[in-house]
Write a protein that holds these residues in place. Structure first.
Motif, PDB file in Angstrom:
ATOM      1  N   ASP A 359       0.814  -1.222   0.000  1.00  0.00           N
ATOM      2  CA  ASP A 359       0.000   0.000   0.000  1.00  0.00           C
ATOM      3  C   ASP A 359       0.847   1.272   0.000  1.00  0.00           C
ATOM      4  O   ASP A 359       0.363   2.340  -0.398  1.00  0.00           O
ATOM      5  N   LEU A 360       2.090   1.169   0.433  1.00  0.00           N
ATOM      6  CA  LEU A 360       2.958   2.350   0.389  1.00  0.00           C
ATOM      7  C   LEU A 360       3.302   2.745  -1.044  1.00  0.00           C
ATOM      8  O   LEU A 360       3.682   3.888  -1.300  1.00  0.00           O
ATOM      9  N   GLY A 361       3.194   1.796  -1.965  1.00  0.00           N
ATOM     10  CA  GLY A 361       3.402   2.088  -3.379  1.00  0.00           C
ATOM     11  C   GLY A 361       4.837   2.325  -3.792  1.00  0.00           C
ATOM     12  O   GLY A 361       5.094   2.816  -4.894  1.00  0.00           O
ATOM     13  N   LEU A 362       5.779   1.946  -2.935  1.00  0.00           N
ATOM     14  CA  LEU A 362       7.192   2.210  -3.214  1.00  0.00           C
ATOM     15  C   LEU A 362       8.003   0.945  -3.441  1.00  0.00           C
ATOM     16  O   LEU A 362       9.160   1.023  -3.843  1.00  0.00           O
ATOM     17  N   PHE A 363       7.387  -0.210  -3.164  1.00  0.00           N
ATOM     18  CA  PHE A 363       8.155  -1.439  -3.115  1.00  0.00           C
ATOM     19  C   PHE A 363       7.582  -2.512  -4.032  1.00  0.00           C
ATOM     20  O   PHE A 363       6.383  -2.523  -4.326  1.00  0.00           O
ATOM     21  N   THR A 364       8.456  -3.413  -4.461  1.00  0.00           N
ATOM     22  CA  THR A 364       8.058  -4.609  -5.206  1.00  0.00           C
ATOM     23  C   THR A 364       8.229  -5.804  -4.297  1.00  0.00           C
ATOM     24  O   THR A 364       9.332  -6.056  -3.778  1.00  0.00           O
ATOM     25  N   LEU A 365       7.155  -6.542  -4.066  1.00  0.00           N
ATOM     26  CA  LEU A 365       7.199  -7.693  -3.179  1.00  0.00           C
ATOM     27  C   LEU A 365       7.627  -8.935  -3.945  1.00  0.00           C
ATOM     28  O   LEU A 365       7.018  -9.296  -4.949  1.00  0.00           O
ATOM     29  N   LEU A 366       8.687  -9.595  -3.476  1.00  0.00           N
ATOM     30  CA  LEU A 366       9.111 -10.863  -4.061  1.00  0.00           C
ATOM     31  C   LEU A 366       8.368 -12.032  -3.430  1.00  0.00           C
ATOM     32  O   LEU A 366       8.230 -13.094  -4.023  1.00  0.00           O
ATOM     33  N   SER A 367       7.934 -11.849  -2.199  1.00  0.00           N
ATOM     34  CA  SER A 367       7.117 -12.853  -1.517  1.00  0.00           C
ATOM     35  C   SER A 367       6.206 -12.139  -0.539  1.00  0.00           C
ATOM     36  O   SER A 367       6.499 -11.027  -0.091  1.00  0.00           O
ATOM     37  N   ARG A 368       5.090 -12.815  -0.207  1.00  0.00           N
ATOM     38  CA  ARG A 368       4.057 -12.158   0.610  1.00  0.00           C
ATOM     39  C   ARG A 368       3.679 -12.976   1.845  1.00  0.00           C
ATOM     40  O   ARG A 368       2.597 -12.804   2.393  1.00  0.00           O
ATOM     41  N   GLY A 369       4.547 -13.888   2.263  1.00  0.00           N
ATOM     42  CA  GLY A 369       4.243 -14.688   3.439  1.00  0.00           C
ATOM     43  C   GLY A 369       3.264 -15.800   3.179  1.00  0.00           C
ATOM     44  O   GLY A 369       2.673 -16.336   4.119  1.00  0.00           O
ATOM     45  N   GLU A 370       3.086 -16.169   1.919  1.00  0.00           N
ATOM     46  CA  GLU A 370       2.091 -17.183   1.579  1.00  0.00           C
ATOM     47  C   GLU A 370       2.614 -18.607   1.711  1.00  0.00           C
ATOM     48  O   GLU A 370       1.847 -19.558   1.631  1.00  0.00           O
ATOM     49  N   GLU A 371       3.927 -18.766   1.919  1.00  0.00           N
ATOM     50  CA  GLU A 371       4.507 -20.089   2.182  1.00  0.00           C
ATOM     51  C   GLU A 371       5.114 -20.029   3.587  1.00  0.00           C
ATOM     52  O   GLU A 371       4.370 -20.192   4.555  1.00  0.00           O
ATOM     53  N   LEU A 372       6.391 -19.782   3.746  1.00  0.00           N
ATOM     54  CA  LEU A 372       6.843 -19.403   5.084  1.00  0.00           C
ATOM     55  C   LEU A 372       6.237 -18.044   5.428  1.00  0.00           C
ATOM     56  O   LEU A 372       5.942 -17.245   4.525  1.00  0.00           O
ATOM     57  N   PRO A 373       6.035 -17.748   6.720  1.00  0.00           N
ATOM     58  CA  PRO A 373       5.528 -16.419   7.110  1.00  0.00           C
ATOM     59  C   PRO A 373       6.623 -15.367   6.963  1.00  0.00           C
ATOM     60  O   PRO A 373       7.049 -14.731   7.924  1.00  0.00           O
ATOM     61  N   VAL A 374       7.069 -15.197   5.749  1.00  0.00           N
ATOM     62  CA  VAL A 374       8.219 -14.348   5.434  1.00  0.00           C
ATOM     63  C   VAL A 374       7.891 -13.524   4.203  1.00  0.00           C
ATOM     64  O   VAL A 374       7.285 -14.036   3.255  1.00  0.00           O
ATOM     65  N   LEU A 375       8.281 -12.251   4.197  1.00  0.00           N
ATOM     66  CA  LEU A 375       8.118 -11.446   3.002  1.00  0.00           C
ATOM     67  C   LEU A 375       9.423 -10.735   2.693  1.00  0.00           C
ATOM     68  O   LEU A 375      10.177 -10.371   3.593  1.00  0.00           O
ATOM     69  N   ALA A 376       9.703 -10.630   1.401  1.00  0.00           N
ATOM     70  CA  ALA A 376      10.889  -9.914   0.937  1.00  0.00           C
ATOM     71  C   ALA A 376      10.433  -8.890  -0.084  1.00  0.00           C
ATOM     72  O   ALA A 376       9.554  -9.160  -0.906  1.00  0.00           O
TER      73      ALA A 376
END
Length: 455
Positions: A359-376
């Protein structure tokens, strides 16, 4: 002389030897000559530790940073127990055996014949477990080569460039070529890459169930299928090891239909970390093999156990039983439904943070916590600051968020990674997102606005 005013020579010596509190008297590189007061020593060391980060705000580590008071009490009561001394602590050995069998059932290992136990052991962590699994792969490959009268001096191990560094350590320590496959359009090893890299000297392929770089699962079933096809077309029968350091305690509860474990015949061994999503404080890992024939007898040693013998195949000898006992506590305490609920909550919180970042509109998410609870996530466009600047800015709020380049093949992309663990709450997630927004505004040189968090 009144009793309360009397000091023995010994008491006086200890008091006189106490540190004076001056910075120069704190030992750093040499053993002090005299004894110090116990309370003074405690306070000196405690003061030093104040400079460490707050574990609850540490979004860098996968390692457990919170356990229930009852588990801590149990650990405290077990600190003096040595897990390797099975004659003196037979019940600790029994608890380790139970944990191995529980995990074998959880990971769908074939039922051993004749009522035997599952094949596996505890370790100090997943890195030691990986070493043991790698050794078994090398020993089995070497035996096959020797039986065929073939050269066995050039073993290699196939894995993606995204593997944890323990696999590179294994390759160096045990003289195995590490075939690190660069990432190519994906954040992990692909089935085609895995099969193409194998040859007659390949001792095995490592598939990662939960990358430390972005939390994603590698397609274990598809990699196994590619190796099955390779065996059918060329005769190269390459075993598959699953590094489930984190995913081994996530997928069985949240992704039950995902094929990654011993349900796949190609999978010969699995390692996992009890002190990550196994919910135990640092000091325990696990390695299991599909069957007894997958663990070479040359790697097994016997120790006395109540007048008989007990097999052991860990690298370490003396080590604490406390964390193994704590693992058994968590398995008994939470059960399947408890683990499922805890891991689902972590995944939900990671997803909420991912949405806030997007929502900040500044970043590209490589992962969203949909497998491990981890986002990059990476910075979407040049704006005068980097993920390293943002990581530094977040530290001013107490948040420890690592910034690093992705592995070879994607090394031009720098990311921030957020790891959500048990004990991290939706409230803390909201605080983190608010501070993330403030950090961005600071870097942009603007007055920070209030950042909304949707739960």
């Amino acid at each position: 002389m009144s009793l309360h005013r009397h000091h023995s020579n010994r008491d006086a010596t200890i008091q006189d030897a106490a540190f004076d509190g001056g910075l120069g008297s704190i030992p750093r590189h040499k053993l002090p000559q005299r004894t110090s007061d116990a309370h003074a020593a405690l306070e000196f060391v405690r003061d030093e530790l104040m400079l460490d980060g707050n574990a609850r705000q540490n979004l860098a580590t996968f390692v457990t940073t919170w356990m229930e008071p009852q588990a801590v009490e149990l650990i405290q009561e077990s600190l003096e127990k040595n897990i390797i001394d099975k004659d003196e602590y037979p019940q600790s050995a029994e608890i380790e055996r139970r944990c191995v069998n529980i995990l074998a059932n959880l990971w769908h290992a074939p039922e051993p014949t004749g009522g035997a136990d599952a094949v596996g052991c505890s370790t100090t962590g997943s890195s030691e477990a990986a070493m043991l699994a790698g050794m078994a792969l090398k020993w089995r490959w070497r035996a096959r080569r020797a039986a065929a009268g073939l050269d066995a001096t050039k073993p290699n191990l196939v894995m993606g460039a995204n593997v944890q560094v323990c696999w590179e350590k294994f390759a160096r320590y045990w003289d195995v070529e590490a075939r690190l496959i660069p990432l190519d359009g994906a954040t992990h090893l692909t089935p085609a890459q895995a099969a193409a890299a194998c040859d007659e000297n390949t001792i095995g392929v490592v598939a990662v169930l939960g990358s430390t770089f972005d939390g994603s699962y590698e397609p274990v079933a598809q990699i196994a299928a590619a190796l099955d096809a390779l065996a059918a077309s060329t005769g190269l029968d390459v075993p598959l090891h699953v590094d489930a350091a984190s995913g081994g305690f996530i997928a069985p509860f949240l992704d039950q239909d995902l094929l990654w474990d011993f349900r796949l015949d190609r999978v010969k061994s699995i390692n996992s970390s009890g002190h990550k999503y196994g919910l135990v404080y640092p000091g325990v890992g696990w390695v299991l093999w599909r069957s007894a024939e997958d663990l070479p007898e040359d790697l097994i040693f016997s120790v006395d156990y109540l007048g008989g013998s007990m097999p052991t195949f860990a690298l370490n000898f003396s080590r604490p039983a406390a964390q193994v006992i704590a693992q058994y506590y968590t398995l008994v305490r939470y059960g399947f439904e408890g683990y499922r609920s805890i891991q689902q909550r972590s995944r939900d919180i990671a997803g909420a943070i991912a949405k806030g970042v997007a929502d900040l509109g500044l970043f590209t998410l490589l992962s969203r916590g949909e497998e491990l609870p981890v986002l990059a996530f990476s910075v979407s466009a040049p704006n005068g600051w980097s993920v390293y600047d943002l990581s530094h800015e977040l530290r001013s709020f107490g948040w420890i968020v690592p910034a690093y380049p992705m592995p070879e093949g994607m090394a031009e992309i720098d990311v921030l990674r957020v790891v959500v663990r048990n004990g991290f709450t939706f409230d803390l997630a909201g605080m983190f997102l608010a501070d993330l927004g403030k950090s961005v505004e600071r870097l942009n040189g603007k007055v920070p606005d209030k950042v909304a968090f949707h739960h």
